[in-house]
Design a protein around this motif. Structure first.
Motif, short mmCIF file in Angstrom:
data_model
loop_
_atom_site.label_atom_id
_atom_site.label_comp_id
_atom_site.label_asym_id
_atom_site.label_seq_id
_atom_site.Cartn_x
_atom_site.Cartn_y
_atom_site.Cartn_z
N PRO A 36 16.34 -12.24 -5.85
CA PRO A 36 16.20 -10.80 -5.63
C PRO A 36 15.83 -10.50 -4.18
N ASP A 37 16.32 -9.41 -3.68
CA ASP A 37 16.02 -8.96 -2.33
C ASP A 37 14.65 -8.29 -2.31
N ILE A 38 13.74 -8.75 -1.44
CA ILE A 38 12.38 -8.24 -1.45
C ILE A 38 12.32 -6.75 -1.09
N GLU A 39 13.26 -6.29 -0.27
CA GLU A 39 13.29 -4.88 0.08
C GLU A 39 13.56 -4.02 -1.16
N GLY A 96 12.30 12.67 -9.12
CA GLY A 96 13.54 11.94 -8.93
C GLY A 96 14.61 12.26 -9.97
N THR A 97 14.31 13.15 -10.91
CA THR A 97 15.31 13.52 -11.91
C THR A 97 15.87 14.89 -11.58
N ILE A 134 0.85 -1.19 0.00
CA ILE A 134 0.00 0.00 0.00
C ILE A 134 0.88 1.24 0.00
N ASP A 135 0.55 2.20 -0.85
CA ASP A 135 1.29 3.45 -0.94
C ASP A 135 0.31 4.61 -0.83
N MET A 160 9.11 -0.60 -6.58
CA MET A 160 7.68 -0.40 -6.84
C MET A 160 7.24 1.00 -6.41
N TYR A 161 7.70 1.42 -5.23
CA TYR A 161 7.36 2.76 -4.74
C TYR A 161 7.94 3.84 -5.65
N ALA A 162 9.19 3.64 -6.06
CA ALA A 162 9.85 4.63 -6.92
C ALA A 162 9.14 4.74 -8.26
N ASP A 163 8.77 3.59 -8.84
CA ASP A 163 8.07 3.60 -10.13
C ASP A 163 6.71 4.26 -10.00
N HIS A 164 6.04 4.00 -8.88
CA HIS A 164 4.71 4.60 -8.67
C HIS A 164 4.84 6.12 -8.54
N ALA A 165 5.89 6.58 -7.83
CA ALA A 165 6.09 8.02 -7.68
C ALA A 165 6.35 8.68 -9.01
#
Length: 268
Positions: free
Chosen positions: A244-247, A266-267, A162-163, A253-258
């Motif tokens: 892959p590390d779940i963290e 982020g740029t 959830i975000d 996922m959070y970064a892509d959603h942002a």
């Protein structure tokens, strides 16, 4: 809202067929709750007295109470803490004590808010093992919130991310890697130092150090074709696959959603 403390501002909510906000007392007999920073134990009393009070409050049959208490004490390592006032317990000890208190009346649903907070490595293993056994043997539904992602990897069959109040993912742990576009890593040790190997797409070399090379490939794909291709063309000494590390997956996922919500975020 799931425990009846808050009333939903919209929508419908049912727990075991009960409307939590309308029948909070009735629901309390069918759920167990552990809030990470708020104890349900009596602060100045020995731990065992809190359990005796719960015994009377929930009207637990004597035989069932003793059986549940003995089981919790053994599996959570509480034997030496029963006569210690709650205020003298460490955070990790109190958390184990709270979990036991929440289970004495055999709840159908157990809510856990940060259940491994403040626990050392050994205590975390005890709590996780206990919860797995509780779910497997008694069919108790366990709903937990956590920032310790090892809790998710070791306990959860269903994961929700959830975000800011929006559900980003709801499904099995294995599917989380696919949704997050995560990658596995093939670590290859060659007989001698060579230029980056030519890997079949979509695999790619991401790092080279002497005879050792790291290749990334989608977590959803089998490593077998990639291993076979490398073994057929290059002199191998050893290789291994790193999951892959779940963290990292969830952070991505959070970064892509942002990025989608705020274009260009982020740029620089």
């Amino acid at each position: 809202m799931l425990t009846g403390i808050l009333t939903p501002s919209a929508g419908r909510l049912r727990v075991a067929g009960i409307d939590p906000s309308r029948e909070r007392t009735r629901l309390a007999h069918r759920i167990g709750v552990v809030f990470g920073q708020r104890t349900t134990l009596w602060w100045d009393l020995p731990l065992i007295d809190s359990y005796r009070l719960a015994h009377r409050m929930y009207r637990i049959p004597d035989g069932r109470y003793r059986e549940n208490l003995d089981r919790c004490v053994e599996l959570l390592g509480l034997a030496e803490l029963l006569d210690v006032p709650v205020r003298q317990l460490s955070l990790g000890q109190r958390m184990r004590g709270d979990i036991a208190a929440a289970l004495l009346h055999d709840p159908e649903v157990l809510y856990l808010d940060e259940p491994t907070i403040g626990l050392d490595v050994v205590s975390k293993a005890k709590v996780r093992g206990f919860l797995r056994e509780l779910n497997a043997e008694r069919g108790t539904t366990v709903l937990l919130t956590t920032h310790d992602l090892q809790d998710i990897e070791q306990l959860c069959s269903r994961v929700m991310v959830i975000d800011h109040g929006r559900l980003m993912y709801d499904g099995p742990l294995t599917g989380l890697h696919e949704a997050g576009g995560s990658e596995r890593t093939l670590v290859v040790d060659l007989e001698r130092e060579l230029p980056p190997v030519e890997a079949p797409p979509p695999a790619r070399v991401v790092r080279v150090e002497g005879p050792r090379q790291w290749l990334a490939f989608p977590a959803s794909e089998s490593a077998a074709p990639l291993v076979a291709a490398i073994a057929a063309r290059y002199p191998l000494v050893d290789l291994s696959v790193r999951e892959p590390d779940i963290e990292t997956v969830i952070a991505k996922m959070y970064a892509d959603h942002a990025e989608r919500v705020v274009p260009g975020a982020g740029t620089s």
